[in-house]
Design an enzyme around this catalytic site. Structure first.
Site, short mmCIF file in Angstrom:
data_model
loop_
_atom_site.label_atom_id
_atom_site.label_comp_id
_atom_site.label_asym_id
_atom_site.label_seq_id
_atom_site.Cartn_x
_atom_site.Cartn_y
_atom_site.Cartn_z
N ARG A 1 0.89 -1.17 0.00
CA ARG A 1 0.00 0.00 0.00
C ARG A 1 0.92 1.21 0.00
NH1 ARG A 1 -5.44 1.45 3.34
NH2 ARG A 1 -6.17 0.05 1.72
N HIS B 1 -7.16 1.02 -6.71
CA HIS B 1 -7.38 0.13 -5.57
C HIS B 1 -8.03 -1.15 -6.14
CE1 HIS B 1 -7.75 -1.20 -1.59
NE2 HIS B 1 -8.61 -0.36 -1.08
N GLN C 1 -10.00 -3.75 -4.03
CA GLN C 1 -11.32 -3.21 -3.69
C GLN C 1 -12.28 -3.36 -4.87
OE1 GLN C 1 -12.22 -1.55 -0.56
NE2 GLN C 1 -14.18 -2.06 -1.48
N ASP D 1 -17.28 7.13 -2.18
CA ASP D 1 -16.05 7.01 -1.37
C ASP D 1 -15.81 8.37 -0.73
OD1 ASP D 1 -13.60 6.23 -0.28
OD2 ASP D 1 -12.50 6.46 -2.17
N CYS E 1 -16.54 1.76 -0.09
CA CYS E 1 -15.38 0.92 0.23
C CYS E 1 -15.01 0.98 1.71
CB CYS E 1 -14.19 1.34 -0.62
SG CYS E 1 -13.74 3.07 -0.41
N ARG F 1 -13.64 -8.41 0.67
CA ARG F 1 -12.20 -8.16 0.50
C ARG F 1 -11.43 -9.44 0.84
NH1 ARG F 1 -10.17 -3.18 0.87
NH2 ARG F 1 -8.35 -4.30 0.06
#
Ligand code: CP
Ligand code: NVA
Length: 307
Positions: free
Chosen positions: A104, A131, A134, A225, A265, A293
């Site tokens: 990340r 992402h 996701q 988001d 998310c 996830r």
């Protein structure tokens, strides 16, 4: 060539469908109490430059469930990327010791550099541009709730950020219409639209508007988001002002299809980009989405380690 998972764009529609269906099978196996220790004896390095709840917990848990060990590394441990030592040195050390690198990071270009030197799979656990884990967990959730996704419409309301970019690719690969409603100045990068068009996307399946109400007409999924992604904290006040009118609230949800599913998310900032009422409503599949996830990435890791 080593297989990585840096962007959804790199994967064929066929491979992504295969991963989706296999992830659903593996989810069922684990829900029924089964186990698949395909990664016994392997080690996964998890390097995070930003905070995380879902991503870290899902990777740590799936590794444990597949029989692998993990090493969680922060910049305080191994140094910031490219600062304590060159990325190419860090990666070649990882190659000799561990079996997968999950990162990340702030800069997508750092993941590309890591992948360039890697002889083990590198997985994007969020960067400035994408992402992808996701995006695929979102597709899995939409598929479980709506069935075949071809021709369905996902409307994304808010910032044209990393999550929206991966969703745009995911929708395209699964034959969905992707509609994005955002204020001027907060669109996804122009090159992303160019790349999508170069792979066959059209103005019918990628729709961009500044009108949230029009955007949710016939929507099967409404997605939002945060307006302030990690690293943008200094712009918070300006962003909250600029995104007024883009909140996902019950009035907006009621303009979509009766069976619409609302996704986010997480982490969510209640009563900014989405109301508490919507998150807690029967329209919300947000916590199924968070759980997926684990289920999608478990299949992804199994697949990457076995290739
Ligand atoms: N959605 C998501 O990636 O959450 P975390 O930042 O908590 O991992
Ligand atoms: N766009 C958000 C997603 C968090 C999971 C961020 O990058 O902070």
């Amino acid at each position: 060539m080593v297989n990585h998972f840096l962007t959804i764009a790199d994967y064929s529609s066929e491979k992504l469908h295969e991963l989706l269906y296999q992830a659903i099978e593996l989810k069922k196996l684990y829900k029924d109490g089964g186990r698949d220790l395909c990664a016994a004896g392997k080690t996964i390095a998890i390097f995070f430059e930003k905070p995380s709840c879902r991503t870290r917990v899902s990777f740590e848990t799936l590794a444990n469930q597949l029989g692998a060990a993990t090493i969680y590394l922060k910049p305080e441990d191994v140094g910031s990327l490219g600062q304590r030592e060159p990325i190419k040195d860090l990666m070649r050390v990882m190659n000799g010791m561990v079996d997968m690198f999950v990162g990340r990071v702030f800069k997508h270009s750092d993941l590309v550099e890591l992948a360039k030197w890697a002889t083990i799979p590198v997985v994007n656990a969020l960067c400035d541009k994408y992402h992808p884990c996701q995006g695929m967990a979102d597709i899995m959730t939409a598929y479980e709730h709506l069935g075949d996704l071809k021709g369905k419409k996902l409307t994304y309301i808010g910032d044209g950020n990393n999550v929206s970019a991966s969703l745009a690719w995911a929708c395209f690969k699964f034959g969905m219409t992707f509609c994005v409603a955002r204020p001027d100045g907060y669109d996804m990068p122009a090159e992303l639209y160019q790349q999508l068009k170069s792979q066959g996307a059209t103005d019918e399946n990628i729709i961009v508007t500044t009108d949230p109400k029009a955007s949710v007409e016939n929507a099967d999924v409404i997605y939002t988001d945060t307006w302030v992604s990690m690293g943008q904290e200094e712009e918070k006040a300006k962003r909250i002002k600029d995104f007024q009118g883009y909140q996902v609230n019950m009035d907006l949800v009621k303009l979509a299809n009766d069976n619409v599913k609302v996704m986010h998310c997480l982490p969510a900032y209640r009563d900014l980009e989405i109301t508490d009422e919507v998150i807690e409503s029967p329209y919300s599949v947000i916590f199924d989405e968070a759980e997926n996830r684990l289920h999608f990435q478990r299949m992804l890791v199994k697949d990457l380690l076995q290739r």
